[in-house]
Motif scaffolding. Sequence first.
Motif, PDB file in Angstrom:
ATOM      1  N   LEU A  15     -16.945  -1.181   3.020  1.00 20.44           N
ATOM      2  CA  LEU A  15     -15.823  -1.095   3.946  1.00 20.44           C
ATOM      3  C   LEU A  15     -16.145  -0.114   5.089  1.00 20.44           C
ATOM      4  O   LEU A  15     -15.741  -0.328   6.224  1.00 20.44           O
ATOM      5  N   SER A  16     -16.893   0.929   4.772  1.00 21.44           N
ATOM      6  CA  SER A  16     -17.312   1.860   5.829  1.00 21.44           C
ATOM      7  C   SER A  16     -18.093   1.124   6.911  1.00 21.44           C
ATOM      8  O   SER A  16     -17.921   1.385   8.104  1.00 21.44           O
ATOM      9  N   THR A 131     -13.019   6.901   4.721  1.00 21.41           N
ATOM     10  CA  THR A 131     -12.324   6.106   3.710  1.00 21.41           C
ATOM     11  C   THR A 131     -12.440   6.801   2.363  1.00 21.41           C
ATOM     12  O   THR A 131     -13.380   7.550   2.119  1.00 21.41           O
ATOM     13  N   LYS A 133     -11.147   6.280  -2.062  1.00 25.02           N
ATOM     14  CA  LYS A 133     -10.524   5.482  -3.118  1.00 25.02           C
ATOM     15  C   LYS A 133      -9.105   5.985  -3.415  1.00 25.02           C
ATOM     16  O   LYS A 133      -8.199   5.196  -3.653  1.00 25.02           O
ATOM     17  N   PHE A 169      -8.407   7.091   5.679  1.00 25.11           N
ATOM     18  CA  PHE A 169      -7.782   5.919   5.085  1.00 25.11           C
ATOM     19  C   PHE A 169      -7.922   5.957   3.568  1.00 25.11           C
ATOM     20  O   PHE A 169      -9.030   5.927   3.045  1.00 25.11           O
ATOM     21  N   ASN A 171      -6.601   4.674  -0.523  1.00 30.24           N
ATOM     22  CA  ASN A 171      -6.352   3.460  -1.326  1.00 30.24           C
ATOM     23  C   ASN A 171      -7.268   2.298  -0.908  1.00 30.24           C
ATOM     24  O   ASN A 171      -6.872   1.143  -0.978  1.00 30.24           O
ATOM     25  N   MET A 172      -8.470   2.597  -0.503  1.00 30.88           N
ATOM     26  CA  MET A 172      -9.330   1.569   0.063  1.00 30.88           C
ATOM     27  C   MET A 172      -9.935   0.618  -0.962  1.00 30.88           C
ATOM     28  O   MET A 172     -10.479  -0.410  -0.599  1.00 30.88           O
ATOM     29  N   GLU A 173      -9.827   0.942  -2.244  1.00 33.41           N
ATOM     30  CA  GLU A 173     -10.312   0.016  -3.272  1.00 33.41           C
ATOM     31  C   GLU A 173      -9.175  -0.758  -3.923  1.00 33.41           C
ATOM     32  O   GLU A 173      -9.375  -1.523  -4.849  1.00 33.41           O
ATOM     33  N   GLY A 177      -4.380  -2.062  -0.273  1.00 35.65           N
ATOM     34  CA  GLY A 177      -4.848  -1.006   0.622  1.00 35.65           C
ATOM     35  C   GLY A 177      -4.716  -1.315   2.099  1.00 35.65           C
ATOM     36  O   GLY A 177      -5.029  -0.478   2.925  1.00 35.65           O
ATOM     37  N   GLN A 179      -6.445  -3.128   4.138  1.00 34.27           N
ATOM     38  CA  GLN A 179      -7.721  -2.890   4.804  1.00 34.27           C
ATOM     39  C   GLN A 179      -7.787  -3.519   6.189  1.00 34.27           C
ATOM     40  O   GLN A 179      -8.249  -2.874   7.145  1.00 34.27           O
ATOM     41  N   LYS A 182      -5.898  -1.569   8.779  1.00 32.11           N
ATOM     42  CA  LYS A 182      -6.563  -0.319   9.141  1.00 32.11           C
ATOM     43  C   LYS A 182      -7.806  -0.572   9.983  1.00 32.11           C
ATOM     44  O   LYS A 182      -8.109   0.184  10.919  1.00 32.11           O
TER      45      LYS A 182
END
Length: 195
Positions: A15-16, A131, A133, A169, A171-173, A177, A179, A182
């Motif tokens: 995601l990064s 980001t 978790k 950011f 709750n990225m997992e 989230g 995503q 964001k």
Amino acid sequence: MKTLVIYTHPNHQSLSYAFLQKVIQGSGENPNITEIKVLDLYEEGFNPVLIFNENKRRRDMHADPGLAKYREQMIWADKIVFVYPIWWGRPPAMLMGYIDQMFASGFAYKDKGGLLPEGLLKGKSVVCVSTMKGPAHYPLLWLNNAHKVLMKRALFNYVGIKKVKFFEFGNMESPKGRQEEKLNKIYRYFKTLDR
């Protein structure tokens, strides 16, 4: 505005990396951003390990020939963008190793004999896109905002960079989230950025 993006994640499926692409896309569509350079620390094979011995002294780090191109990138940039995950409440060791070597006395600051040094990177601005978790308010409520304090006060302000913007950011997992929302926020920010 010349922009240097420093990306720190070992996986280009992460995601990064998706956030990096949105920074590049938005910057590319922004008429205020004249040039953009990307430094991918893992892809570059940057060595984050500090070595000091009889041949390599800490006080000479600001002139280390192995770091010359990185110093040139930083001098060139008006805006420096860091894209990285937050692991264990702080940036990855790879990024911290880059910071340890790049923000050296004689290059990023100069001791004046008083309480605070003279920051030598005045006039630049920074954006941190990170980001994690855990929940978005985890660093503030559980860690007393340690990440932002570390990056803004202990690092950027120390070297003369006063304009610092954070995107943390959480709750990225999680499937909840948000995503895409964001990612689009970052795209819009860089597309419309004026300084």
